[in-house]
Design a protein around this motif. Structure first.
Motif, PDB file in Angstrom:
ATOM      1  N   ASP A   1     -11.308   4.176   3.576  1.00 42.58           N
ATOM      2  CA  ASP A   1      -9.869   4.399   3.545  1.00 42.58           C
ATOM      3  C   ASP A   1      -9.546   5.748   2.904  1.00 42.58           C
ATOM      4  O   ASP A   1     -10.233   6.199   1.980  1.00 42.58           O
ATOM      5  CB  ASP A   1      -9.176   3.299   2.730  1.00 42.58           C
ATOM      6  CG  ASP A   1      -9.224   1.936   3.409  1.00 42.58           C
ATOM      7  OD1 ASP A   1      -9.520   1.875   4.616  1.00 42.58           O
ATOM      8  OD2 ASP A   1      -8.957   0.937   2.714  1.00 42.58           O
TER       9      ASP A   1
ATOM     10  N   ILE B   1      -6.650   7.538   0.752  1.00 38.41           N
ATOM     11  CA  ILE B   1      -5.530   7.166  -0.112  1.00 38.41           C
ATOM     12  C   ILE B   1      -4.466   8.260  -0.087  1.00 38.41           C
ATOM     13  O   ILE B   1      -4.748   9.420  -0.401  1.00 38.41           O
ATOM     14  CB  ILE B   1      -6.009   6.946  -1.561  1.00 38.41           C
ATOM     15  CG1 ILE B   1      -7.071   5.847  -1.615  1.00 38.41           C
ATOM     16  CG2 ILE B   1      -4.833   6.613  -2.469  1.00 38.41           C
ATOM     17  CD1 ILE B   1      -7.783   5.754  -2.956  1.00 38.41           C
ATOM     18  N   ILE B   2      -3.248   7.891   0.279  1.00 37.76           N
ATOM     19  CA  ILE B   2      -2.138   8.828   0.196  1.00 37.76           C
ATOM     20  C   ILE B   2      -1.743   8.954  -1.273  1.00 37.76           C
ATOM     21  O   ILE B   2      -1.469   7.949  -1.938  1.00 37.76           O
ATOM     22  CB  ILE B   2      -0.949   8.345   1.042  1.00 37.76           C
ATOM     23  CG1 ILE B   2      -1.349   8.351   2.534  1.00 37.76           C
ATOM     24  CG2 ILE B   2       0.270   9.235   0.806  1.00 37.76           C
ATOM     25  CD1 ILE B   2      -0.252   7.919   3.465  1.00 37.76           C
TER      26      ILE B   2
ATOM     27  N   LYS C   1       1.365   8.483   7.101  1.00 31.41           N
ATOM     28  CA  LYS C   1       1.980   7.397   6.346  1.00 31.41           C
ATOM     29  C   LYS C   1       0.976   6.256   6.179  1.00 31.41           C
ATOM     30  O   LYS C   1       0.074   6.074   7.013  1.00 31.41           O
ATOM     31  CB  LYS C   1       3.228   6.879   7.071  1.00 31.41           C
ATOM     32  CG  LYS C   1       4.326   7.926   7.249  1.00 31.41           C
ATOM     33  CD  LYS C   1       5.499   7.348   8.033  1.00 31.41           C
ATOM     34  CE  LYS C   1       6.585   8.395   8.236  1.00 31.41           C
ATOM     35  NZ  LYS C   1       7.731   7.853   9.042  1.00 31.41           N
ATOM     36  N   ALA C   2       1.158   5.490   5.125  1.00 34.51           N
ATOM     37  CA  ALA C   2       0.304   4.319   4.911  1.00 34.51           C
ATOM     38  C   ALA C   2       0.386   3.390   6.113  1.00 34.51           C
ATOM     39  O   ALA C   2       1.456   3.189   6.698  1.00 34.51           O
ATOM     40  CB  ALA C   2       0.737   3.591   3.642  1.00 34.51           C
ATOM     41  N   GLY C   3      -0.763   2.844   6.486  1.00 34.10           N
ATOM     42  CA  GLY C   3      -0.842   1.939   7.624  1.00 34.10           C
ATOM     43  C   GLY C   3      -1.307   2.604   8.894  1.00 34.10           C
ATOM     44  O   GLY C   3      -1.703   1.916   9.845  1.00 34.10           O
TER      45      GLY C   3
ATOM     46  N   LYS D   1      -8.397   4.478   7.747  1.00 33.85           N
ATOM     47  CA  LYS D   1      -7.075   3.905   7.590  1.00 33.85           C
ATOM     48  C   LYS D   1      -6.397   4.557   6.390  1.00 33.85           C
ATOM     49  O   LYS D   1      -7.026   4.782   5.358  1.00 33.85           O
ATOM     50  CB  LYS D   1      -7.169   2.384   7.363  1.00 33.85           C
ATOM     51  CG  LYS D   1      -5.804   1.698   7.249  1.00 33.85           C
ATOM     52  CD  LYS D   1      -5.952   0.195   7.086  1.00 33.85           C
ATOM     53  CE  LYS D   1      -4.575  -0.455   6.962  1.00 33.85           C
ATOM     54  NZ  LYS D   1      -4.698  -1.924   6.767  1.00 33.85           N
ATOM     55  N   LEU D   2      -5.133   4.868   6.557  1.00 35.13           N
ATOM     56  CA  LEU D   2      -4.339   5.444   5.472  1.00 35.13           C
ATOM     57  C   LEU D   2      -3.764   4.323   4.628  1.00 35.13           C
ATOM     58  O   LEU D   2      -3.136   3.401   5.166  1.00 35.13           O
ATOM     59  CB  LEU D   2      -3.203   6.316   6.018  1.00 35.13           C
ATOM     60  CG  LEU D   2      -3.533   7.728   6.482  1.00 35.13           C
ATOM     61  CD1 LEU D   2      -4.028   8.580   5.321  1.00 35.13           C
ATOM     62  CD2 LEU D   2      -4.499   7.765   7.634  1.00 35.13           C
ATOM     63  N   VAL D   3      -4.009   4.371   3.330  1.00 36.35           N
ATOM     64  CA  VAL D   3      -3.532   3.331   2.429  1.00 36.35           C
ATOM     65  C   VAL D   3      -2.724   3.973   1.308  1.00 36.35           C
ATOM     66  O   VAL D   3      -2.958   5.126   0.947  1.00 36.35           O
ATOM     67  CB  VAL D   3      -4.691   2.499   1.843  1.00 36.35           C
ATOM     68  CG1 VAL D   3      -5.477   1.806   2.952  1.00 36.35           C
ATOM     69  CG2 VAL D   3      -5.619   3.349   0.994  1.00 36.35           C
ATOM     70  N   PRO D   4      -1.763   3.235   0.723  1.00 40.61           N
ATOM     71  CA  PRO D   4      -0.954   3.800  -0.346  1.00 40.61           C
ATOM     72  C   PRO D   4      -1.719   3.872  -1.663  1.00 40.61           C
ATOM     73  O   PRO D   4      -2.641   3.086  -1.902  1.00 40.61           O
ATOM     74  CB  PRO D   4       0.223   2.828  -0.459  1.00 40.61           C
ATOM     75  CG  PRO D   4      -0.332   1.515   0.010  1.00 40.61           C
ATOM     76  CD  PRO D   4      -1.336   1.869   1.079  1.00 40.61           C
ATOM     77  N   TRP D   5      -1.340   4.803  -2.484  1.00 46.22           N
ATOM     78  CA  TRP D   5      -1.904   4.913  -3.830  1.00 46.22           C
ATOM     79  C   TRP D   5      -1.489   3.687  -4.638  1.00 46.22           C
ATOM     80  O   TRP D   5      -0.378   3.181  -4.521  1.00 46.22           O
ATOM     81  CB  TRP D   5      -1.380   6.169  -4.511  1.00 46.22           C
ATOM     82  CG  TRP D   5      -1.898   6.370  -5.914  1.00 46.22           C
ATOM     83  CD1 TRP D   5      -3.028   7.019  -6.279  1.00 46.22           C
ATOM     84  CD2 TRP D   5      -1.297   5.893  -7.121  1.00 46.22           C
ATOM     85  NE1 TRP D   5      -3.178   6.995  -7.643  1.00 46.22           N
ATOM     86  CE2 TRP D   5      -2.128   6.311  -8.193  1.00 46.22           C
ATOM     87  CE3 TRP D   5      -0.150   5.175  -7.417  1.00 46.22           C
ATOM     88  CZ2 TRP D   5      -1.848   6.033  -9.513  1.00 46.22           C
ATOM     89  CZ3 TRP D   5       0.135   4.871  -8.731  1.00 46.22           C
ATOM     90  CH2 TRP D   5      -0.705   5.297  -9.770  1.00 46.22           C
ATOM     91  N   SER D   6      -2.409   3.196  -5.463  1.00 44.80           N
ATOM     92  CA  SER D   6      -2.064   2.120  -6.390  1.00 44.80           C
ATOM     93  C   SER D   6      -2.810   2.366  -7.681  1.00 44.80           C
ATOM     94  O   SER D   6      -3.922   2.916  -7.696  1.00 44.80           O
ATOM     95  CB  SER D   6      -2.439   0.747  -5.813  1.00 44.80           C
ATOM     96  OG  SER D   6      -3.833   0.672  -5.563  1.00 44.80           O
TER      97      SER D   6
END
Length: 283
Positions: free
Chosen positions: A111, A113-114, A259-261, A277-282
């Motif tokens: 993945d 990470i954005i 964008k995420a997703g 796959k683009l995933v959001p930062w957490s």
């Protein structure tokens, strides 16, 4: 040969892709795809093996970055004439050189990470040159002698941090997961002309980049000769050679960023493909 690293992150083993597409374990031959293992002598030894004598790896393991132990991840900016044109930039008189954080390097299908609060994350399919022999002040006519092989790199970029936050490009290029590398290190005997390779990027199945290394401003030989004047290149080091047109920043009239997703698919002729796959930062 197509050489690779497989297994959980941080516990990868070296492998070889056989003619049937199966992974063969090389950990009994070399400790990793790094350092001395990338030298001409060791690569010749591996090439002389019968893949059928190596343990076959079952299943479909994760692929890690195709080379380990990097000292330098060198990147070249605005190195395609048609990409420079789409961004409105002048053709560079000398290569634009920057360094990507080694912490950005990740597997080809991991993945991406954005970054937190990012609004301008972008993709860049690039030909990566992997060094096999220590290189200092290399003459252009001998430059390919120092190459172990080639791979795909995705020079993921956060354009706001790259261009609008002051300072060098490195800030927008070095976020975690911003350097997918692989799936394979393809030895140079399989790529007789690195200046004639088709390459592409798709975002959610839509073709965005559709270029060729033919339009590089500075070719592989020139880049190795140039960079080795100011940076000593060590076995395992990577030069990522720039990207063709079609990046999100270049979309007219309004740039389109990731964008995420979303899902990226990148490929270069003879070097395989990556999917991320683009995933959001957490936290």
């Amino acid at each position: 040969m197509k050489l690779l690293r497989y297994g959980p992150k941080g516990k990868e083993k070296p492998g070889l892709l056989d003619a049937a597409g199966a992974i063969r374990d090389l950990s009994g031959i070399i400790p990793d795809l790094a350092g001395e293992a990338l030298s001409p002598g060791v690569l010749a030894k591996i090439a002389g093996l019968d893949p059928n004598t190596l343990p076959k790896v079952d299943g479909n393991p994760r692929l890690g970055q195709c080379v380990a132990g990097l000292t330098n991840f060198v990147c070249i900016g605005l190195n395609y004439a048609d990409h420079a044109a789409e961004t409105g930039a002048a053709i560079p008189k000398e290569p634009i050189v920057f360094l990507k954080s080694l912490g950005a390097v990740t597997g080809p299908n991991d993945d991406v990470i954005i970054p937190r609060n990012s609004v301008k994350t972008d993709y860049e399919v690039e030909l990566a040159v992997i060094i096999g022999t220590t290189a200092r002040h290399v003459p252009e006519e001998r430059a390919l002698d120092y190459v172990a092989g080639y791979a795909i790199a995705n020079d993921v970029s956060e354009r706001e941090w790259q261009a609008e936050r002051g300072g060098a490009w490195d800030k927008g290029k070095g976020f975690d997961t911003f350097g997918p590398l692989g799936p394979w290190l393809v030895t140079k005997d399989e790529i007789p002309d690195p200046q004639n390779l088709a390459m592409f990027t798709e975002v959610d199945g839509k073709r965005m980049q559709n270029g060729s290394t033919k339009t590089m401003i500075f070719g592989v030989k020139q880049l190795i000769a140039y960079v080795s004047q100011c940076i000593t290149l060590h076995p395992g080091d990577v030069i990522s050679t720039g990207t063709p047109p079609g990046v999100g920043l270049g979309v007219k009239p309004t740039p389109i960023f990731l964008k995420a997703g979303q899902t990226l698919r990148l490929g270069i002729a003879g070097l395989g493909e990556q999917t991320q796959k683009l995933v959001p930062w957490s936290a």
